[in-house]
Design a protein around this motif. Structure first.
Motif, short mmCIF file in Angstrom:
data_model
loop_
_atom_site.label_atom_id
_atom_site.label_comp_id
_atom_site.label_asym_id
_atom_site.label_seq_id
_atom_site.Cartn_x
_atom_site.Cartn_y
_atom_site.Cartn_z
N VAL A 18 34.19 116.72 88.81
CA VAL A 18 33.40 115.60 89.35
C VAL A 18 34.10 114.26 89.20
CG1 VAL A 18 31.21 116.77 88.95
CG2 VAL A 18 32.12 115.26 87.19
N GLY A 19 35.20 114.22 88.47
CA GLY A 19 35.90 112.96 88.21
C GLY A 19 36.90 112.65 89.31
N ASP A 20 36.47 111.98 90.38
CA ASP A 20 37.39 111.68 91.46
C ASP A 20 37.93 110.26 91.40
OD1 ASP A 20 35.04 110.43 92.05
OD2 ASP A 20 34.88 111.16 94.10
N ASN A 21 37.62 109.52 90.36
CA ASN A 21 38.17 108.17 90.19
C ASN A 21 39.50 108.27 89.46
OD1 ASN A 21 35.99 106.96 91.36
ND2 ASN A 21 34.97 106.51 89.43
N PRO A 22 40.54 107.64 90.01
CA PRO A 22 41.82 107.67 89.30
C PRO A 22 41.76 106.81 88.05
CG PRO A 22 41.96 106.25 91.21
CD PRO A 22 40.61 106.90 91.26
N GLU A 23 42.55 107.17 87.07
CA GLU A 23 42.60 106.39 85.83
C GLU A 23 43.21 105.02 86.11
OE1 GLU A 23 44.46 106.84 81.37
OE2 GLU A 23 43.90 108.63 82.50
N LEU A 24 42.61 103.97 85.56
CA LEU A 24 43.10 102.61 85.78
C LEU A 24 44.39 102.37 84.99
CD1 LEU A 24 39.75 100.62 85.65
CD2 LEU A 24 41.04 101.29 87.67
N THR A 25 45.31 101.66 85.61
CA THR A 25 46.58 101.36 84.97
C THR A 25 46.58 99.93 84.45
OG1 THR A 25 47.55 100.53 87.01
CG2 THR A 25 47.76 102.90 86.60
N LYS A 26 47.64 99.57 83.75
CA LYS A 26 47.77 98.19 83.27
C LYS A 26 47.83 97.22 84.45
CE LYS A 26 49.88 99.08 78.81
NZ LYS A 26 51.00 98.78 77.91
N ALA A 27 48.46 97.63 85.53
CA ALA A 27 48.54 96.79 86.73
C ALA A 27 47.15 96.56 87.33
CB ALA A 27 49.46 97.43 87.77
N ASP A 28 46.30 97.60 87.30
CA ASP A 28 44.93 97.46 87.80
C ASP A 28 44.16 96.45 86.95
OD1 ASP A 28 45.21 99.37 89.85
OD2 ASP A 28 44.77 101.00 88.44
N PHE A 29 44.31 96.55 85.64
CA PHE A 29 43.63 95.61 84.75
C PHE A 29 44.15 94.19 84.93
CE2 PHE A 29 42.43 99.46 82.35
CZ PHE A 29 41.07 99.20 82.21
N ALA A 30 45.44 94.04 85.22
CA ALA A 30 46.03 92.72 85.43
C ALA A 30 45.46 92.05 86.68
CB ALA A 30 47.54 92.82 85.53
N LYS A 31 45.08 92.86 87.68
CA LYS A 31 44.51 92.32 88.92
C LYS A 31 43.01 92.05 88.81
CE LYS A 31 46.59 95.64 91.45
NZ LYS A 31 46.69 96.52 92.59
#
Length: 98
Positions: A18-31
């Motif tokens: 059921v987990g279709d969300n990709p794991e957030l990266t450091k770049a995602d958090f920076a944005k």
């Protein structure tokens, strides 16, 4: 319940399915940006608690009262704390005029 084990609600396999969300990266958090910046109208519409009193006429205190007093005033319905305040103000006025 001897030897009873609590079964996990979901297995790792269940979560993968059921987990279709990709794991957030450091770049995602920076944005990432604050909620209020992304949704200013929605943020402004959300009530942020009661807010300050316009005319703070009362002070917040912690007071220990006997169970009988609390039971008596609570049994009279909502607003029981205001009725305790009213009763105490009347007692202060009586004492001052005596």
């Amino acid at each position: 319940m001897p030897n009873a084990r609590k079964k996990a609600a979901y297995s790792k396999k269940d979560l993968r399915e059921v987990g279709d969300n990709p794991e957030l990266t450091k770049a995602d958090f920076a944005k990432a940006r604050p909620f209020a910046e992304v949704f200013p109208d929605l943020s402004a519409s959300i009530r942020k608690g009661r807010g300050p009193n316009k005319l703070p006429t009362k002070k917040l205190v912690s007071l220990r009262l006997s169970p009988e007093v609390i039971e008596h005033f609570k049994s009279t319905g909502s607003g029981w704390q205001s009725r305790i305040d009213e009763t105490l103000r009347k007692a202060v006025k009586r004492k001052a005029s005596a």
